[in-house]
Design a protein around this motif. Structure first.
Motif, short mmCIF file in Angstrom:
data_model
loop_
_atom_site.label_atom_id
_atom_site.label_comp_id
_atom_site.label_asym_id
_atom_site.label_seq_id
_atom_site.Cartn_x
_atom_site.Cartn_y
_atom_site.Cartn_z
N LEU A 16 0.84 -1.21 0.00
CA LEU A 16 0.00 0.00 0.00
C LEU A 16 0.87 1.25 0.00
O LEU A 16 0.62 2.21 -0.73
N LEU A 17 1.91 1.21 0.83
CA LEU A 17 2.78 2.38 0.96
C LEU A 17 3.44 2.71 -0.38
O LEU A 17 3.46 3.86 -0.83
N LEU A 18 3.98 1.66 -1.05
CA LEU A 18 4.69 1.89 -2.30
C LEU A 18 3.74 2.28 -3.42
O LEU A 18 4.08 3.11 -4.26
N VAL A 19 2.53 1.70 -3.42
CA VAL A 19 1.56 2.10 -4.46
C VAL A 19 1.25 3.58 -4.33
O VAL A 19 1.26 4.33 -5.31
N SER A 20 1.04 4.04 -3.08
CA SER A 20 0.73 5.46 -2.91
C SER A 20 1.93 6.31 -3.30
O SER A 20 1.78 7.41 -3.83
N PHE A 21 3.13 5.79 -3.08
CA PHE A 21 4.36 6.45 -3.45
C PHE A 21 4.42 6.66 -4.96
O PHE A 21 4.94 7.65 -5.45
N TRP A 22 3.85 5.72 -5.69
CA TRP A 22 4.01 5.70 -7.13
C TRP A 22 2.89 6.39 -7.88
O TRP A 22 3.02 6.67 -9.07
N ILE A 23 1.76 6.62 -7.24
CA ILE A 23 0.66 7.26 -7.96
C ILE A 23 1.06 8.70 -8.29
O ILE A 23 1.53 9.43 -7.43
N MET B 227 3.66 13.49 1.53
CA MET B 227 4.95 13.32 2.22
C MET B 227 5.01 12.10 3.14
O MET B 227 6.10 11.66 3.48
N ILE B 228 3.85 11.59 3.57
CA ILE B 228 3.89 10.49 4.55
C ILE B 228 4.79 9.32 4.10
O ILE B 228 5.65 8.88 4.87
N PRO B 229 4.66 8.83 2.86
CA PRO B 229 5.54 7.72 2.46
C PRO B 229 7.02 8.07 2.58
O PRO B 229 7.83 7.23 3.00
N TYR B 230 7.38 9.30 2.24
CA TYR B 230 8.79 9.71 2.37
C TYR B 230 9.22 9.71 3.83
O TYR B 230 10.38 9.45 4.15
N VAL C 298 -7.38 8.01 -14.66
CA VAL C 298 -7.63 6.57 -14.49
C VAL C 298 -6.60 5.77 -15.27
O VAL C 298 -6.05 4.78 -14.78
N VAL C 299 -6.33 6.20 -16.52
CA VAL C 299 -5.32 5.49 -17.32
C VAL C 299 -3.98 5.52 -16.60
O VAL C 299 -3.27 4.51 -16.53
N LEU C 300 -3.63 6.67 -16.03
CA LEU C 300 -2.35 6.78 -15.32
C LEU C 300 -2.31 5.85 -14.11
O LEU C 300 -1.29 5.21 -13.84
N ILE C 301 -3.44 5.78 -13.37
CA ILE C 301 -3.47 4.88 -12.22
C ILE C 301 -3.27 3.43 -12.68
O ILE C 301 -2.49 2.68 -12.09
N ALA C 302 -3.94 3.07 -13.79
CA ALA C 302 -3.79 1.72 -14.32
C ALA C 302 -2.33 1.44 -14.66
O ALA C 302 -1.78 0.38 -14.33
N ILE C 303 -1.68 2.42 -15.31
CA ILE C 303 -0.28 2.23 -15.69
C ILE C 303 0.59 2.07 -14.43
O ILE C 303 1.49 1.24 -14.38
N THR C 304 0.28 2.88 -13.40
CA THR C 304 1.04 2.75 -12.15
C THR C 304 0.92 1.34 -11.59
O THR C 304 1.92 0.73 -11.19
N PHE C 305 -0.31 0.80 -11.58
CA PHE C 305 -0.50 -0.54 -11.04
C PHE C 305 0.27 -1.57 -11.84
O PHE C 305 0.92 -2.45 -11.28
N ILE C 306 0.22 -1.44 -13.17
CA ILE C 306 0.91 -2.41 -14.01
C ILE C 306 2.42 -2.36 -13.76
O ILE C 306 3.07 -3.38 -13.55
N SER C 307 2.98 -1.14 -13.72
CA SER C 307 4.44 -1.08 -13.52
C SER C 307 4.80 -1.53 -12.11
O SER C 307 5.86 -2.10 -11.89
N PHE C 308 3.87 -1.30 -11.16
CA PHE C 308 4.15 -1.79 -9.80
C PHE C 308 4.21 -3.31 -9.78
O PHE C 308 5.09 -3.89 -9.16
N MET C 309 3.28 -3.95 -10.49
CA MET C 309 3.30 -5.42 -10.58
C MET C 309 4.63 -5.90 -11.15
O MET C 309 5.27 -6.79 -10.62
N LEU C 310 5.03 -5.27 -12.29
CA LEU C 310 6.30 -5.62 -12.92
C LEU C 310 7.43 -5.54 -11.92
O LEU C 310 8.26 -6.44 -11.79
N PHE C 311 7.42 -4.40 -11.20
CA PHE C 311 8.50 -4.16 -10.25
C PHE C 311 8.48 -5.20 -9.14
O PHE C 311 9.53 -5.73 -8.73
N ALA C 312 7.26 -5.54 -8.65
CA ALA C 312 7.15 -6.51 -7.56
C ALA C 312 7.66 -7.88 -8.01
O ALA C 312 8.41 -8.55 -7.28
#
Lengths: 282, 265
Positions: free
Chosen positions: A100-107, A157-160, B239-253
């Motif tokens: 969850l933390l990293l997903v929020s970091f990446w959005i 900033m929370i994740p950082y 929404v498209v950006l969120i989807a892309i984030t999830f996909i790249s997160f999966m790749l990374f994981a």
């Protein structure tokens, strides 16, 4: 050539491309900006003197510092709570929390800012919901004021704040806490007198990191502040793109830069900097 | 040690906070499905018209394309430069190389507004304003430190004796690099490439300063949409950006899991 080889490690050859690029295209113009701050529009410290004269500038600096301090306080406190929970739970739960933390970091920051715009507006979801359940009669002004900027910034900033705290908490020997309890200390005493002091380096690193990042923050204050909350970063961009006053902008950038470097130096006393950044990557 | 009441309470609080971090972004999903022409929550019926608009609008499509080109080029350049630089620093490992490493990490921590100013200042005389080359170069300098970090992390677990063994067996420097070092640090290189891609794909502050008409990246167009605050196409893009984030997160994981199992065996 041979003599040169002896003194210079061949590894420098492959370091050089990036190093040269960064020096020429990044360090160069930054030094140029520092130079501008004392030469534009005329040589001398006129730009810096404005700090003492102009009320508008002082107000902007004060707003920036105040918002950064409040953001840092909240982010680090809340981040401490998250990091503590993460270190003290089962591996499986910890993995979920980290995800969850990293997903929020990446959005994307833009997506998040957009979402806050939808949530916090006058007819935003939060106000509508509160009105529907009858908690408030009039919509609360969340935006175009410091409250909105703070919500957006703390959220970002929370994740950082969590990552350096995690690194520092994970390195603590759990047996020290057991020893404290065996010697008759209560849980609260153990936390305040043993645990918290042991995590001080992490707290310092996290505080400085969040403060540094907040200082130059542009997107969230510009959108959620709606022009009502002017911080240094936005002021610099107005100076450059609208009024074309390089001198004042350069002076502000120089102040910010020296502040950041000073904080980095303090931070490096407490923690190996690479572990702070590496935390996200591992 | 028994888990105290306080810890229990704190754990619940931490979960609430973590959900607070992720859920607000999801509001873009219902907003993007509104049938109305302005930004609003859908009431009753849903519609995909804003997605349709997003994927047929020439402006948005060109922004997707430009961002893609810039992010991929940045990723390739930053990964190449960052990887060889990390290997160099790892080989030299002296006091000076550590100083250089600290220096090279600076673009990551110096406030972006200052970086933006610096690039803007230099790009004017170089004529790089509002060009692909200008954006790619700027993003590369910002992204290379990410690669440096991930590759250095991989190198930290690499046994230098393998390099010596390869050389003793008669392999040249180049062969050693290609056949011995690079395969062992692959996970770090890939992680760095993904990070660099995301950074460039998402970069707005520097982009605002050094692009104008010719190059109009996706964040730039979103920024405009957010400031105008009327057209729901922005929500569809989010929404498209969120989807892309999830996909790249999966790749990374997946990559880092493979990395972990590699180093465990």
């Amino acid at each position: 050539m041979h003599a040169l080889r002896k003194h210079i490690h061949p590894g420098w050859l492959i370091i050089a491309p990036l190093l040269v690029l960064v020096i020429a295209l990044y360090l160069g113009p930054i030094l140029n900006i520092l130079w501008l701050s004392v030469t534009d529009p005329e040589p001398g410290f006129g730009n810096y003197a404005k700090l003492g004269e102009s009320d508008a500038l002082i107000r902007i600096l004060w707003t920036t510092v105040r918002i950064c301090i409040i953001t840092t306080l909240f982010s680090v406190t809340l981040g401490y709570s998250i990091a503590y929970a993460m270190v003290h739970c089962h591996q499986r739960q910890k993995n979920y929390m980290l995800t969850l933390l990293l997903v929020s970091f990446w959005i994307s920051i833009l997506v998040r800012t957009f979402s806050w715009l939808m949530l916090l507006g006058r007819n935003g979801l939060v106000n509508v919901a509160l009105e529907d359940i009858g908690l408030i009669a009039e919509p609360i002004a969340f935006m175009r004021n410091e409250l909105g900027v703070l919500i957006g910034m703390i959220h970002y900033m929370i994740p950082y704040a969590v990552l350096p705290l995690l690194v520092s908490m994970q390195s603590i020997d759990q047996r020290v806490m057991n020893a404290s309890r065996n010697l008759g200390a209560t849980g609260a005493q153990t936390f305040w007198r043993i645990y918290l002091p042991l995590t001080t380096p992490g707290v310092v690193a996290s505080t400085l990191l969040v403060f540094i990042l907040s200082l130059g923050f542009y997107v969230t204050p510009a959108v959620l502040g709606g022009g009502k909350v002017l911080m240094v970063a936005e002021y610099i961009s107005v100076q450059l793109l609208v009024t074309l006053k390089w001198g004042t902008a350069a002076m502000l950038a120089a102040c910010m830069l020296f502040g950041v470097l000073a904080m980095l130096w303090i931070m490096s006393r407490f923690m190996k900097l690479s572990t702070v950044f590496g935390g996200a990557a591992r | 040690m028994k888990i105290g009441l306080f810890s229990q309470f704190n754990r619940v609080g931490a979960w609430v906070l973590l959900l607070f971090l992720v859920t607000p972004a999801l509001i873009a999903i219902p907003v993007s499905l509104t049938p109305k022409r302005f930004l609003s929550m859908p009431q009753g019926e849903l519609s995909l018209r804003h997605f349709q608009k997003l994927f047929t609008s020439e402006e948005w499509l060109s922004s997707f394309f430009q961002s893609g080109v810039i992010a991929v080029s940045t990723s390739v350049l930053a990964t190449a430069l960052g990887t060889i630089c990390a290997i160099g620093l790892w080989r030299v490992s002296s006091r000076y190389s550590e100083l250089v490493r600290a220096f090279l990490l600076l673009p990551l921590i110096i406030p972006q507004i200052i970086s933006a100013m610096a690039f803007y200042r230099l790009w004017i005389p170089l004529g790089l304003l509002d060009s692909y080359a200008g954006l790619i170069l700027a993003h590369t300098i910002l992204a290379a430190p990410m690669v440096l970090i991930t590759v250095s992390a991989s190198l930290a677990t690499f046994d230098p004796k393998l390099e010596q063994a390869s050389k003793n067996l008669g392999a040249s420097n180049w062969t050693t690099m290609r056949r011995v070092i690079l395969p062992s640090i692959k996970p770090g290189v890939f992680a760095g490439a993904i990070f660099a891609f995301i950074l460039s794909w998402d970069e707005i502050v520097v982009t605002l300063f050094i692009s104008k008409f010719n190059v109009y990246t996706l964040p730039r167009r979103m920024w405009n949409g957010i400031r105008e605050n009327t057209d729901p196409t922005v929500a569809a893009a989010a929404v498209v950006l969120i989807a892309i984030t999830f996909i790249s997160f999966m790749l990374f994981a997946i990559l880092s899991r493979r990395n972990a199992s590699n180093s465990a065996s």
